[in-house]
Write a protein that holds these residues in place. Structure first.
Motif, PDB file in Angstrom:
ATOM      1  N   ILE A  82      34.589  35.551  35.858  1.00  0.00           N
ATOM      2  CA  ILE A  82      33.246  35.088  36.241  1.00  0.00           C
ATOM      3  C   ILE A  82      32.261  36.193  35.876  1.00  0.00           C
ATOM      4  N   ASN A  83      31.371  35.919  34.941  1.00  0.00           N
ATOM      5  CA  ASN A  83      30.317  36.872  34.614  1.00  0.00           C
ATOM      6  C   ASN A  83      29.103  36.575  35.502  1.00  0.00           C
ATOM      7  N   THR A  84      28.617  37.591  36.168  1.00  0.00           N
ATOM      8  CA  THR A  84      27.484  37.406  37.085  1.00  0.00           C
ATOM      9  C   THR A  84      26.363  38.356  36.687  1.00  0.00           C
ATOM     10  N   GLY A  85      25.284  37.789  36.134  1.00  0.00           N
ATOM     11  CA  GLY A  85      24.134  38.589  35.719  1.00  0.00           C
ATOM     12  C   GLY A  85      24.173  38.942  34.240  1.00  0.00           C
ATOM     13  N   LYS A  86      22.984  39.084  33.682  1.00  0.00           N
ATOM     14  CA  LYS A  86      22.819  39.316  32.246  1.00  0.00           C
ATOM     15  C   LYS A  86      23.580  40.550  31.751  1.00  0.00           C
ATOM     16  N   GLU A  87      23.481  41.640  32.507  1.00  0.00           N
ATOM     17  CA  GLU A  87      24.116  42.892  32.054  1.00  0.00           C
ATOM     18  C   GLU A  87      25.638  42.791  32.092  1.00  0.00           C
ATOM     19  N   ALA A  88      26.157  41.851  32.863  1.00  0.00           N
ATOM     20  CA  ALA A  88      27.607  41.638  32.926  1.00  0.00           C
ATOM     21  C   ALA A  88      28.068  40.665  31.845  1.00  0.00           C
ATOM     22  N   GLY A  89      27.113  40.158  31.061  1.00  0.00           N
ATOM     23  CA  GLY A  89      27.480  39.271  29.959  1.00  0.00           C
ATOM     24  C   GLY A  89      27.263  37.797  30.237  1.00  0.00           C
ATOM     25  N   GLN A  90      26.632  37.469  31.379  1.00  0.00           N
ATOM     26  CA  GLN A  90      26.375  36.045  31.650  1.00  0.00           C
ATOM     27  C   GLN A  90      25.298  35.531  30.692  1.00  0.00           C
ATOM     28  N   GLU A  91      25.625  34.452  30.009  1.00  0.00           N
ATOM     29  CA  GLU A  91      24.691  33.855  29.037  1.00  0.00           C
ATOM     30  C   GLU A  91      24.172  32.505  29.511  1.00  0.00           C
ATOM     31  N   VAL A  92      25.024  31.767  30.206  1.00  0.00           N
ATOM     32  CA  VAL A  92      24.623  30.458  30.729  1.00  0.00           C
ATOM     33  C   VAL A  92      24.454  30.585  32.242  1.00  0.00           C
ATOM     34  N   PHE A  93      23.231  30.345  32.715  1.00  0.00           N
ATOM     35  CA  PHE A  93      22.936  30.578  34.124  1.00  0.00           C
ATOM     36  C   PHE A  93      23.126  29.312  34.964  1.00  0.00           C
ATOM     37  N   HIS A  94      24.351  28.801  34.846  1.00  0.00           N
ATOM     38  CA  HIS A  94      24.908  27.799  35.763  1.00  0.00           C
ATOM     39  C   HIS A  94      26.326  28.305  36.024  1.00  0.00           C
ATOM     40  N   LEU A  95      26.606  28.626  37.270  1.00  0.00           N
ATOM     41  CA  LEU A  95      27.894  29.214  37.641  1.00  0.00           C
ATOM     42  C   LEU A  95      29.064  28.540  36.932  1.00  0.00           C
ATOM     43  N   HIS A  96      29.956  29.353  36.367  1.00  0.00           N
ATOM     44  CA  HIS A  96      31.159  28.823  35.729  1.00  0.00           C
ATOM     45  C   HIS A  96      32.263  29.873  35.780  1.00  0.00           C
ATOM     46  N   ILE A  97      33.494  29.368  35.794  1.00  0.00           N
ATOM     47  CA  ILE A  97      34.665  30.245  35.785  1.00  0.00           C
ATOM     48  C   ILE A  97      35.412  30.012  34.477  1.00  0.00           C
ATOM     49  N   HIS A  98      35.624  31.114  33.731  1.00  0.00           N
ATOM     50  CA  HIS A  98      36.397  31.029  32.493  1.00  0.00           C
ATOM     51  C   HIS A  98      37.889  31.030  32.811  1.00  0.00           C
ATOM     52  N   ILE A  99      38.644  30.207  32.089  1.00  0.00           N
ATOM     53  CA  ILE A  99      40.106  30.289  32.082  1.00  0.00           C
ATOM     54  C   ILE A  99      40.514  30.584  30.640  1.00  0.00           C
ATOM     55  N   LEU A 100      41.214  31.698  30.445  1.00  0.00           N
ATOM     56  CA  LEU A 100      41.617  32.113  29.098  1.00  0.00           C
ATOM     57  C   LEU A 100      43.128  32.297  29.054  1.00  0.00           C
ATOM     58  N   SER A 101      43.733  31.777  27.986  1.00  0.00           N
ATOM     59  CA  SER A 101      45.186  31.912  27.870  1.00  0.00           C
ATOM     60  C   SER A 101      45.590  31.974  26.402  1.00  0.00           C
ATOM     61  N   GLY A 102      46.391  32.936  26.059  1.00  0.00           N
ATOM     62  CA  GLY A 102      46.912  33.064  24.702  1.00  0.00           C
ATOM     63  C   GLY A 102      45.956  33.769  23.762  1.00  0.00           C
ATOM     64  N   ASN A 103      46.345  34.919  23.250  1.00  0.00           N
ATOM     65  CA  ASN A 103      45.519  35.683  22.295  1.00  0.00           C
ATOM     66  C   ASN A 103      44.083  35.868  22.799  1.00  0.00           C
ATOM     67  N   ILE A 104      43.966  36.399  23.994  1.00  0.00           N
ATOM     68  CA  ILE A 104      42.655  36.561  24.639  1.00  0.00           C
ATOM     69  C   ILE A 104      41.864  37.670  23.948  1.00  0.00           C
ATOM     70  N   LYS A 105      40.629  37.332  23.532  1.00  0.00           N
ATOM     71  CA  LYS A 105      39.764  38.325  22.871  1.00  0.00           C
ATOM     72  C   LYS A 105      38.772  38.925  23.858  1.00  0.00           C
ATOM     73  N   GLY A 106      38.604  38.304  25.018  1.00  0.00           N
ATOM     74  CA  GLY A 106      37.670  38.825  26.017  1.00  0.00           C
ATOM     75  C   GLY A 106      36.371  38.059  26.015  1.00  0.00           C
ATOM     76  N   VAL A 107      35.763  37.960  27.194  1.00  0.00           N
ATOM     77  CA  VAL A 107      34.490  37.239  27.329  1.00  0.00           C
ATOM     78  C   VAL A 107      33.442  38.144  27.953  1.00  0.00           C
TER      79      VAL A 107
END
Ligand code: AMP
Ligand code: ZN
Length: 107
Positions: A82-107
């Motif tokens: 969960i990215n919270t705030g612009k400096e943390a990398g949040q780009e879309v300002f509607h709360l969301h939780i990323h699920i990443l699996s397999g060859n993760i490049k990072g968000v």
């Protein structure tokens, strides 16, 4: 919010396929995947970010949605972000939780 992309997706305005849905949330594929599987779990109600979420019951439902989505997709191992705030990398300002699996490049 009328001009929020994730509100529109959650409302079904773009006919986005949902990989999982409940009364409170939807889960759909990230448009720019950073892993083999990259899903966003999004509450139907708008909150700008985790900071604005004032409903602990919904918070639990969102995490449960993460679990159920991963289970439905057969993911054995996955990262949740969960990215919270612009400096943390949040780009879309509607709360969301990323699920990443397999060859993760990072968000
Ligand atoms: P964040 O940086 O945590 O705000 O993540 C926003 C994520 O939303 C990024 O991974 C984007 O690729 C993704 N995204 C932006 N617009 C869309 C869209 N229309 N459909 C699906 N994912 C999107
Ligand atoms: Zn929204």
């Amino acid at each position: 919010m009328t001009d929020c992309i994730f509100c529109k997706i959650a409302n079904g305005e773009f006919n986005t396929p949902f990989v999982y849905e409940t009364d409170d949330l939807v889960a759909f594929k990230d448009i720019n995947p950073k892993a083999d599987t990259h899903i966003l779990v999004v509450p139907k109600k708008h909150f700008d970010s985790l900071k604005e979420l004032d409903d602990e019951v919904l918070l639990g439902k969102l995490l449960s949605g993460v679990k159920q989505t991963a289970k439905k997709l057969g993911l054995d191992s996955y990262k949740t972000v969960i990215n919270t705030g612009k400096e943390a990398g949040q780009e879309v300002f509607h709360l969301h939780i990323h699920i990443l699996s397999g060859n993760i490049k990072g968000v």
